[in-house]
Design an enzyme around this catalytic site. Sequence first.
Site, mmCIF file in Angstrom:
data_model
loop_
_atom_site.group_PDB
_atom_site.id
_atom_site.type_symbol
_atom_site.label_atom_id
_atom_site.label_comp_id
_atom_site.label_asym_id
_atom_site.label_seq_id
_atom_site.Cartn_x
_atom_site.Cartn_y
_atom_site.Cartn_z
ATOM 1 N N ALA A 56 0.842 -1.206 0.000
ATOM 2 C CA ALA A 56 0.000 0.000 0.000
ATOM 3 C C ALA A 56 0.869 1.244 0.000
ATOM 4 O O ALA A 56 2.091 1.155 -0.135
ATOM 5 C CB ALA A 56 -0.918 -0.019 1.215
ATOM 6 N N ASN A 57 0.258 2.407 0.101
ATOM 7 C CA ASN A 57 1.012 3.660 0.232
ATOM 8 C C ASN A 57 0.247 4.600 1.161
ATOM 9 O O ASN A 57 -0.837 4.258 1.641
ATOM 10 C CB ASN A 57 1.276 4.284 -1.141
ATOM 11 C CG ASN A 57 -0.001 4.668 -1.856
ATOM 12 O OD1 ASN A 57 -0.761 5.516 -1.400
ATOM 13 N ND2 ASN A 57 -0.268 4.006 -2.971
ATOM 14 N N ARG A 58 0.802 5.776 1.415
ATOM 15 C CA ARG A 58 0.277 6.666 2.453
ATOM 16 C C ARG A 58 -0.868 7.563 2.004
ATOM 17 O O ARG A 58 -1.271 8.444 2.746
ATOM 18 C CB ARG A 58 1.397 7.558 2.993
ATOM 19 C CG ARG A 58 2.476 6.801 3.702
ATOM 20 C CD ARG A 58 3.446 7.749 4.380
ATOM 21 N NE ARG A 58 4.627 7.039 4.835
ATOM 22 C CZ ARG A 58 4.658 6.283 5.940
ATOM 23 N NH1 ARG A 58 3.584 6.185 6.700
ATOM 24 N NH2 ARG A 58 5.760 5.652 6.271
#
Length: 221
Positions: A33-35
């Site tokens: 995932a990412n932020r």
Amino acid sequence: KLGSTPSGPLAGKHVLVTAGPTHEPIDPVRYIANRSSGRQGFAIAAAAARLGARVTLVAGPVTLPTPPGVTRIDVECAREMAAAVATALPADAAVMVAAVADWRVASEADQKLKKDGSGVIPPLSLTENPDILARLGASPDRPRLLVGFAAETEHVVPHAQAKLIKKGADWIVANDVSGDVMGGHLNAVHIVRADGVESLPEMPKDAVAAALVERIADALS
Ligand code: CTP
Ligand code: CA
């Protein structure tokens, strides 16, 4: 206002927005995932609806409420996002705000990966995801106005100018994500067009959304 005909500068227009991160599965319980919080994209969808547009919001996994008057389609991974975008066409304008994962695991495991006791660490072999914006830029169904975002940590405007050309977009909204923009409430963006760059001061993501959607309404009118 329910049931009434929308009014406003975007009345009769369909605006497609992507927002949030994507989750790329590793196995049934793990993902990459990412932020991205989805806040900037949700704010843009809300602002477009306020100006009277019919809005389709294709959202990755986020914890935000659906803005009033917006049709939301939830997806998990980049391939699902690409399919949802294709299904939502045609659109007068598309604003691709999602932080789409660039890579996914080449072969997702059917069962949870286990420590086998030998100390051997499972390698993750990655493959590239479809570039949803670039596909749209080259598609016969290309929206009249195609807007991408660019998350950069350095050389923000030159990198955005390169993306404008590479992806066939009309505008790239470049934001410097070297600070705590991802997940935060403030954003400072540069709107990069073929004929120049408009830099906006740092402001709340809602205000960035309002400014951008005003320009979208002008461009479509
Ligand atoms: N984008 C997309 N599909 C992808 C990757 C990116 O639609 N698989 C879109 C994003 O939604 C954004 C734009 O392309 O509107 C730019 O995304 P960005 O991550 O900044 O650019 P990349 O081309 O992926 O380049 P890099 O991450 O290497 O800077
Ligand atoms: Ca990327």
